[in-house]
Enzyme design. Structure first.
Site, PDB file in Angstrom:
ATOM      1  N   GLY A  96       0.593  -1.534  -0.334  1.00  0.00           N
ATOM      2  CA  GLY A  96      -0.353  -0.055   0.185  1.00  0.00           C
ATOM      3  C   GLY A  96       0.752   1.388   0.275  1.00  0.00           C
ATOM      4  O   GLY A  96       0.013   2.410   0.102  1.00  0.00           O
TER       5      GLY A  96
ATOM      6  N   PRO B 171       4.743  -4.472  -0.962  1.00  0.00           N
ATOM      7  CA  PRO B 171       4.585  -4.000  -2.008  1.00  0.00           C
ATOM      8  C   PRO B 171       4.377  -4.026  -3.339  1.00  0.00           C
ATOM      9  O   PRO B 171       5.151  -5.281  -4.254  1.00  0.00           O
ATOM     10  CB  PRO B 171       5.818  -2.713  -2.396  1.00  0.00           C
ATOM     11  CG  PRO B 171       6.883  -3.959  -1.720  1.00  0.00           C
ATOM     12  CD  PRO B 171       6.243  -5.107  -0.516  1.00  0.00           C
ATOM     13  N   GLY B 172       3.172  -3.482  -4.229  1.00  0.00           N
ATOM     14  CA  GLY B 172       2.714  -3.985  -5.787  1.00  0.00           C
ATOM     15  C   GLY B 172       3.344  -2.244  -6.433  1.00  0.00           C
ATOM     16  O   GLY B 172       4.398  -2.625  -7.084  1.00  0.00           O
ATOM     17  N   ARG B 173       2.578  -1.965  -6.074  1.00  0.00           N
ATOM     18  CA  ARG B 173       1.779  -0.108  -6.575  1.00  0.00           C
ATOM     19  C   ARG B 173       3.378   0.316  -6.552  1.00  0.00           C
ATOM     20  O   ARG B 173       4.791   1.016  -8.068  1.00  0.00           O
ATOM     21  CB  ARG B 173       1.293   0.604  -6.424  1.00  0.00           C
ATOM     22  CG  ARG B 173       1.422   2.239  -6.939  1.00  0.00           C
ATOM     23  CD  ARG B 173       0.106   3.075  -6.459  1.00  0.00           C
ATOM     24  NE  ARG B 173      -0.937   2.793  -5.840  1.00  0.00           N
ATOM     25  CZ  ARG B 173      -1.813   2.533  -6.386  1.00  0.00           C
ATOM     26  NH1 ARG B 173      -2.614   3.046  -7.864  1.00  0.00           N
ATOM     27  NH2 ARG B 173      -3.005   1.720  -5.533  1.00  0.00           N
TER      28      ARG B 173
ATOM     29  N   CYS C   7     -15.678   3.808 -27.179  1.00  0.00           N
ATOM     30  CA  CYS C   7     -17.129   3.973 -27.373  1.00  0.00           C
ATOM     31  C   CYS C   7     -17.468   4.288 -25.846  1.00  0.00           C
ATOM     32  O   CYS C   7     -18.593   3.595 -26.019  1.00  0.00           O
ATOM     33  CB  CYS C   7     -17.680   3.688 -28.522  1.00  0.00           C
ATOM     34  SG  CYS C   7     -18.592   3.839 -30.069  1.00  0.00           S
TER      35      CYS C   7
ATOM     36  N   TYR D 224     -11.055   5.280 -11.069  1.00  0.00           N
ATOM     37  CA  TYR D 224     -11.286   5.510  -9.646  1.00  0.00           C
ATOM     38  C   TYR D 224     -11.191   7.555  -9.769  1.00  0.00           C
ATOM     39  O   TYR D 224     -10.469   8.403  -8.806  1.00  0.00           O
ATOM     40  CB  TYR D 224      -9.867   5.693  -9.334  1.00  0.00           C
ATOM     41  CG  TYR D 224      -9.453   3.775  -9.196  1.00  0.00           C
ATOM     42  CD1 TYR D 224     -10.687   2.876  -8.356  1.00  0.00           C
ATOM     43  CD2 TYR D 224      -8.575   3.409  -9.911  1.00  0.00           C
ATOM     44  CE1 TYR D 224     -10.328   1.460  -8.238  1.00  0.00           C
ATOM     45  CE2 TYR D 224      -8.610   1.625  -9.806  1.00  0.00           C
ATOM     46  CZ  TYR D 224      -9.393   1.174  -8.496  1.00  0.00           C
ATOM     47  OH  TYR D 224      -9.383  -0.498  -9.349  1.00  0.00           O
TER      48      TYR D 224
END
Ligand code: LLP
Length: 431
Positions: free
Chosen positions: A247, A290-292, A360, A333
Site C-alpha cells: 500500500g 508492495p505492488g504499486r 465508444c 477511480y
C-alpha cells in the site's frame, strides 16, 4: 511531466532506459507499455536493503496483481523478492516462469477448490487463509496429499487507509479476513490448532493502497502485535511471522507527496522493535507486500495522437489510439496522471487539452486539463506512471487488442508481451 527513473530528454525527445520513445513507437507501434527495467530493479533493491531482508530474515513480497507478465516474475526472482499471487492464473504464471513455489504467497478471499488444490500440489510457501471455509478446504486437500501447509490468517485490523486520511475503528466492515470482534482471531487460532494438516505461521493484514503517511502502518504494527500477544496469553502460542501487506504511495502528479521506501521500512521496523520489547514477544520475521511502489513509476504508456477537436471557448480534445482499455484507472477511480508530448519535450507547454481515449464511451477520458505544447495529429503522447494496475487491469472492450509491453534497459528494448492480434481476440470463440 516529472522525469522518473531513467527518463532523460535528448534533443526534443523523451528517452527511457536509454531508448528513444520516438523509435519505440516506430518499431513497436502504439499504444505501447514501456517498462524501465533498471528502475524496477533499483526499487526492489531499495526495499530489500531497507527492510533488512539479509540481516533479519524479513521478506519483501511483490504483489503480482499490480503487473505480472512472465518476465516480471523472472525479474522479481532474480532480485530476491517473494511473490504474492491472488488467483490460479497468477499462480500459473509464476509457476510457468520458474518462480520458486516456496517463495509464493497465495492470497484471496474466495479461492476456489481448484485453486486451493493447485496451490497445494505446486507447493506454494504460504497460504493466506481468509475464512474458516478456506481453512477447512486447505486442510482437507493437504491431508489427501499428505502435506502440512503453512498458513497465515488474514485479519481486518480496524485500520483503513486511503491516500491521505485513515480511520481507526473498532467496527470492521470488510469482505476480507477474520474480524477482531468477539475474540474472532483467538477463536480462529483455536480452530486452526485442531487442523492437523495446517501449520499456522503468522498473521496477515493489509490496510489499503496508495497511502502516503507512515502513521497507519505504525498503528497497524501496534494492533497486530497486540493481537499476537492476546493469542499468546489465551492460547499459549507465539507466532513466528507477521505480514503487514502493501500500500505504499507513489507519485502520479504534483498533488502526491510520496515518501521513499526507507521511510516506511524504518517506521515499521522501529515500531516492531519497540512492540517486541514492550510485550517481551520474540521478534517475528516481518513481511511487506508492495505492488504499486515497485512497478508504478517504471511504466509509461506511449500513444499516437489522432483526431483533435476544438470546441471554441469550451475545450480542446486530443484523442489517442488507446484509452480505458489499457488504463481503466481514470474512469474507474478518477485517477490523475501526468503526460508529455514525447517528441516535443523542449517545447513550451502552451495549451490546455483533454486527452480522450478511443472507446465508444464518453467517460473514456485519460487526462482532463493536461498542459501540453501545441499538439498535432501524429505526435507521441507519453503518460507516466502506468506500470501498476494498467496492463493488469486492461480489457478487450470494443474488441480493442491489448498493447504490447516492452522492457527497456541500457539502450536496448525487448518485447515481453506481444501486442494482441485480431486473431488472438477470437482465439477462444466458437462458431
Ligand atoms: N497485499 C494485499 C493483500 C493487497 O490486497 C494489495 C492490493 C497489495 C498487497 C498491494 O498493494 P499496493 O502496494 O500495490 O498498493 N486496482 C487499484 C489497487 C487495488 C489494490 C488491491 N490490493 C488501483 O489501481 O489503484
Amino acid at each position: 511531466m516529472k522525469l522518473l527513473g531513467t527518463m532523460r530528454i535528448e534533443e526534443d525527445t523523451l528517452y527511457i532506459g536509454g531508448v528513444s520513445t520516438k523509435e519505440l513507437a516506430k518499431e513497436y507501434s502504439t499504444p505501447l507499455y514501456v517498462i524501465d527495467e533498471q528502475h524496477v530493479r533499483n526499487v526492489c533493491r531499495e526495499y530489500l536493503r531497507n527492510f533488512k531482508v539479509k540481516e533479519n530474515g524479513n521478506r519483501v513480497t511483490y504483489a503480482g496483481k499490480a503487473f505480472l507478465p512472465l518476465e516480471m516474475c523472472k525479474i522479481i526472482n532474480e532480485e530476491g523478492l517473494c511473490l504474492d499471487v491472488v488467483s490460479g492464473g497468477e499462480l500459473y504464471t509464476a509457476y510457468k516462469s520458474g518462480f520458486p513455489m516456496e517463495k509464493v504467497l497465495f492470497h484471496g478471499n474466495n479461492k476456489t477448490i481448484e485453486e486451493i488444490k493447485m496451490g497445494i500440489s505446486l507447493g506454494v510457501g504460504r497460504f493466506v487463509a481468509d475464512n474458516f471455509y478456506e481453512l477447512n478446504t486447505i486442510n482437507e486437500f493437504a491431508k489427501k496429499e499428505n502435506k502440512v501447509v503453512n498458513v497465515y490468517i488474514r485479519i481486518t485490523p480496524g485500520i483503513e487507509a486511503h491516500t491521505h486520511d485513515y480511520i481507526k475503528t473498532g467496527q470492521i466492515d470488510s469482505k476480507f479476513g477474520f474480524t477482531l470482534i468477539n475474540d474472532g482471531v483467538v477463536n480462529a487460532v483455536k480452530e486452526i490448532l485442531k487442523l492437523e494438516n495446517i501449520k499456522l505461521m503468522g498473521l496477515h493484514a493489509h490496510i489499503g493502497s496508495q497511502i502516503f503517511d507512515v502513521d497507519p502502518f505504525v498503528d497497524e504494527v501496534e494492533v497486530m502485535f497486540n493481537i499476537m500477544n492476546d493469542v499468546r496469553s489465551k492460547l499459549g502460542i507465539e507466532l513466528p511471522e507477521l505480514d503487514l501487506g502493501g500500500g505504499f504511495g507513489i507519485y502520479y502528479t504534483k498533488e502526491d507527496k510520496p515518501k521513499n521506501p526507507k521511510v516506511f521500512c524504518d517506521a515499521i521496523l522501529n515500531k516492531a522493535e519497540e512492540m517486541s520489547k514492550k510485550l517481551e514477544y520474540p521478534m517475528p520475521k516481518l513481511i511487506i507486500e508492495p505492488g504499486r511502489s515497485i512497478i508504478g513509476n517504471a511504466g509509461t504508456t506511449l500513444y499516437t495522437v489522432g483526431s483533435i477537436k476544438e470546441i471554441p471557448e469550451v475545450r480542446k480534445y486530443i484523442s489517442v489510439d488507446g484509452g480505458m482499455t489499457d488504463n481503466i484507472r481514470p474512469s474507474l477511480y478518477r485517477a490523475d496522471y501526468e503526460c508529455a508530448i514525447a517528441n516535443k519535450m523542449n517545447c513550451k507547454e502552451e495549451e490546455l487539452v483533454t486527452v480522450a481515449g478511443k472507446c465508444c464511451e464518453s467517460g473514456d477520458i485519460l487526462i482532463s486539463d493536461a498542459k501540453l505544447p501545441k499538439v498535432e495529429s501524429g505526435d507521441i503522447l507519453a503518460v507516466a506512471t502506468t506500470g501498476a494496475y494498467g496492463y493488469s487491469m486492461s480489457s478487450n472492450y470494443n474488441k480493442i487488442p491489448r498493447p504490447a509491453v516492452v522492457m527497456v534497459k541500457d539502450g536496448n528494448s525487448r518485447v515481453v508481451c506481444k501486442r494482441q492480434s485480431y486473431e488472438d481476440l477470437l482465439a477462444s470463440e466458437i462458431i
